[in-house]
Design an enzyme around this catalytic site. Structure first.
Site, PDB file in Angstrom:
ATOM      1  N   LYS A 199       0.874  -0.837   0.039  1.00  0.00           N
ATOM      2  CA  LYS A 199      -0.049   0.425   0.363  1.00  0.00           C
ATOM      3  C   LYS A 199       0.985   1.171   0.189  1.00  0.00           C
ATOM      4  O   LYS A 199       1.250   1.654   1.174  1.00  0.00           O
ATOM      5  CB  LYS A 199      -1.047   0.049   1.354  1.00  0.00           C
ATOM      6  CG  LYS A 199      -1.925   1.204   1.155  1.00  0.00           C
ATOM      7  CD  LYS A 199      -2.436   0.302  -0.183  1.00  0.00           C
ATOM      8  CE  LYS A 199      -3.853   1.227  -0.255  1.00  0.00           C
ATOM      9  NZ  LYS A 199      -4.769   1.446  -1.591  1.00  0.00           N
ATOM     10  N   SER A 396      -8.036   0.071  -5.139  1.00  0.00           N
ATOM     11  CA  SER A 396      -8.677   0.281  -3.827  1.00  0.00           C
ATOM     12  C   SER A 396      -9.679   1.377  -4.311  1.00  0.00           C
ATOM     13  O   SER A 396     -10.576  -0.022  -4.212  1.00  0.00           O
ATOM     14  CB  SER A 396      -7.600   1.717  -3.533  1.00  0.00           C
ATOM     15  OG  SER A 396      -7.046   1.429  -2.334  1.00  0.00           O
TER      16      SER A 396
END
Length: 600
Positions: A199, A396
């Site tokens: 991430k 996402s």
């Protein structure tokens, strides 16, 4: 007193000039609109459809494209915006239109925002391939082509390059900018809470280079997209991907003589020579100024024969989720969670809507807003088919809103996945104290009453609270993906970790169902709803009424600026600030791609 009256008169004069200017601009705009509205368009026989690539191709229809009017009034402005589906539909109609003799591609693309991504260009290129298959020629005239223009041009049966032009196609690159050093220098503190070793959306704020994990995923992603591009180019030019890669590695910037010798282009010619040839093809005397033509933009706006006779029932709604996902209503170019959820609810309750296609072209954003949208998708699919069509980005939060679709379509070059969550906390204590001499104090009624203050760093206890929220939302994300995609939870945990995947990889992993564009998604939705080919398409966001759009356009008129090195750098430096302005999740928790992930 004398100076007071002089100042007062000057102020009044300034106001009068501003008011007069507004009247002149408004009258000018209305005049241009009137001229545009009253113009009768005739498509002559043997016309070439001219596609000027100097546009930004977006998934969503422009709510109002003021570029033509702005340019007419000011001589500058934003690049023209064309909707992908409008362009592909126009090319498809032109293939069957006996008045259209061929297509000419010219110009250099001007991507903006999330427009003109490689997934969108693949659909556009396929439309050109299909047009060419109808037996009509496609000619591309290139001067200084980048990968974007050459990728589209490779669908043509004839590519002509200016004798002093070039093809700048050295490969794909992504060059993120890192702000940690600047924040440290100016006294801005950054604290991060996140889940997922890949991430990387927070890395620009806490590092000065790519982490090994981020470099790994970027390398894989660019490699997949590049492989798809050169495979299409090689097929179009009768070469192999190895041929393409060899010349790219050898030359980088490909000169006209090398391009001809390597069969990248058909020949070289000056613009006037191409124009003379097109006059001959379209039956125009050489002494005339123009060959017989119609612009693709104009042709796309022409009424479609037989559309009005289509059944009132049999409608497929296309909802365009294009841009960052933000909490609340959102602005133009943003996916407002409240606004999009409301529209999905309206479509769900509308008995005249038989199926819904959600076109996603988003890097994600607010986790709260993403959940609001996903909730309405889950409810809608109980009543009617809901199909997801992924554009260039569906990652996402963009994947969050996609996961529960009845079927998910993606292009090989779609950037998706990035199943991960992060929190980003800033503080200006050092900046305020050491630079400005400002200090802060507080009183509160609870231990965490000032949890979201930016006047100081978070304590370990506060960070633990935020991290707990991030962990919980990540677990929810994992659970939703596992449930929606019918994948074992442990497998989802392995392929999540915030890692981005190409559409090709996502298909192998089970994150998407099928490779295909918006047309494939529409066909599947209509078929599932039992509509066959007899259906109409309705779109959201809506096209604004002219009066409302004119007000926004007048407010947005600004002097033209040149695309200089300085202006490009200023624009790039502004990107992180603009991106941070969209971080408005009420809990400060986000499911988003990096701000600076741009592949060119």
């Amino acid at each position: 007193m004398k100076h007071f009256f002089a100042s007062l008169l000057g102020t009044l004069a300034a106001f009068l000039l501003l008011a007069l200017g507004a009247v002149v601009v408004t009258v000018g705009v209305l005049g241009v609109v009137a001229m545009m509205g009253n113009r009768t368009v005739i498509v002559e026989d043997r016309s070439y459809l001219v596609f000027d690539l100097s546009v930004n191709v977006t998934d969503a229809p422009p709510q109002f494209d003021s570029s033509a009017i702005t340019q007419a009034l000011t001589g500058g402005g934003e690049p023209m915006t064309l909707q992908l589906r409008a362009v592909t539909d126009a090319i498809g109609r032109a293939a069957k239109d006996s008045r259209i003799a061929g297509i000419l591609l010219v110009g250099e693309m001007t991507p903006s925002g999330y427009g003109s991504g490689f997934a969108a260009l693949k659909e556009l290129r396929q439309a050109l391939v299909d047009f060419r298959a109808s037996g009509k020629p496609v000619m591309a005239y290139l001067e200084n082509a980048t990968t974007l223009e050459y990728y589209l041009a490779s669908a043509a049966d004839e590519i002509v390059l200016d004798p002093y032009g070039m093809i700048a196609m050295p490969g794909l690159a992504s060059e993120p900018m890192f702000y940690a050093g600047a924040f440290e220098k100016f006294g801005v503190g950054v604290q991060v809470t996140r889940v997922g070793k890949y991430k990387s959306a927070v890395e620009p704020f806490i590092r000065q280079d790519l982490s090994p994990e981020n470099r790994e995923q970027y390398t894989q992603l660019l490699g997949d997209i590049w492989s798809d591009l050169i495979a299409d180019i090689a097929e179009g030019r009768g070469l192999t991907p190895e041929d393409i890669q060899a010349l790219v590695d050898k030359e980088g910037l490909i000169r006209p003589d090398v391009a001809v010798a390597s069969k990248w282009v058909s020949r070289t010619a000056y613009r006037d020579e191409v124009l003379a040839e097109l006059k001959e093809r379209t039956g125009v005397d050489d002494g005339d100024d123009y060959f017989t033509q119609i612009s693709l933009e104009t042709y796309a706006r022409l009424p479609v024969p037989g559309l009005a006779t289509a059944s009132r029932h049999g409608r497929v709604a296309v909802v365009y989720a294009e841009g960052e996902i933000v909490d609340g209503e959102g602005n133009i170019g943003e996916v407002g969670g409240t606004r999009f959820a409301r529209e999905l609810r309206r479509l769900r309750q509308d008995d005249d809507i038989d199926a819904i296609v959600v076109r996603v072209n988003s890097p994600g954003g607010s986790a709260t807003a993403s959940e609001h949208i996903q909730r309405e998708i889950r409810l809608a699919k109980e009543d009617k088919p809901v199909v997801i069509s992924m554009g260039s980005y569906a990652a996402s939060g963009g994947y969050w809103i996609s996961a529960y679709g009845d079927r998910i379509f993606a292009e090989p070059s779609t950037i998706t996945g990035s199943i991960g969550v992060f929190g980003l906390q800033f503080d200006v204590k050092k900046l305020a104290n050491e630079t400005l001499g400002l200090t802060f104090d507080s009183v509160k009624t609870g231990q965490y009453a000032d949890l979201f203050t930016i006047t100081r760093p978070k304590t370990e206890g506060e960070l633990a609270v935020i991290q707990s929220m991030v962990d919980w939302i990540y677990e929810e994300f994992i659970t939703k993906v596992a449930e929606a995609r019918k994948i074992d939870r442990t497998v989802v945990q392995e392929i999540a970790q915030g890692r981005v995947w190409s559409g090709t990889q996502a298909l192998d992993l089970g994150l998407v169902d099928e490779i295909g564009g918006l047309d494939a998604a529409l066909a599947h939705a209509a078929s599932t709803a039992g509509l066959g080919d007899n259906y109409r398409i309705v779109e959201f966001p809506r096209e604004k009424p002219l009066a409302e759009a004119l007000v926004e356009m007048i407010e947005g008129i600004r002097p033209a600026t040149r695309s200089s090195v300085a202006s490009r750098w200023l624009a790039r430096l502004q990107e992180p600030l603009v991106g941070l302005d969209k971080f408005n999740d009420p809990r400060g928790v986000y499911a988003r791609l990096p701000i600076d992930l741009r592949i060119r």
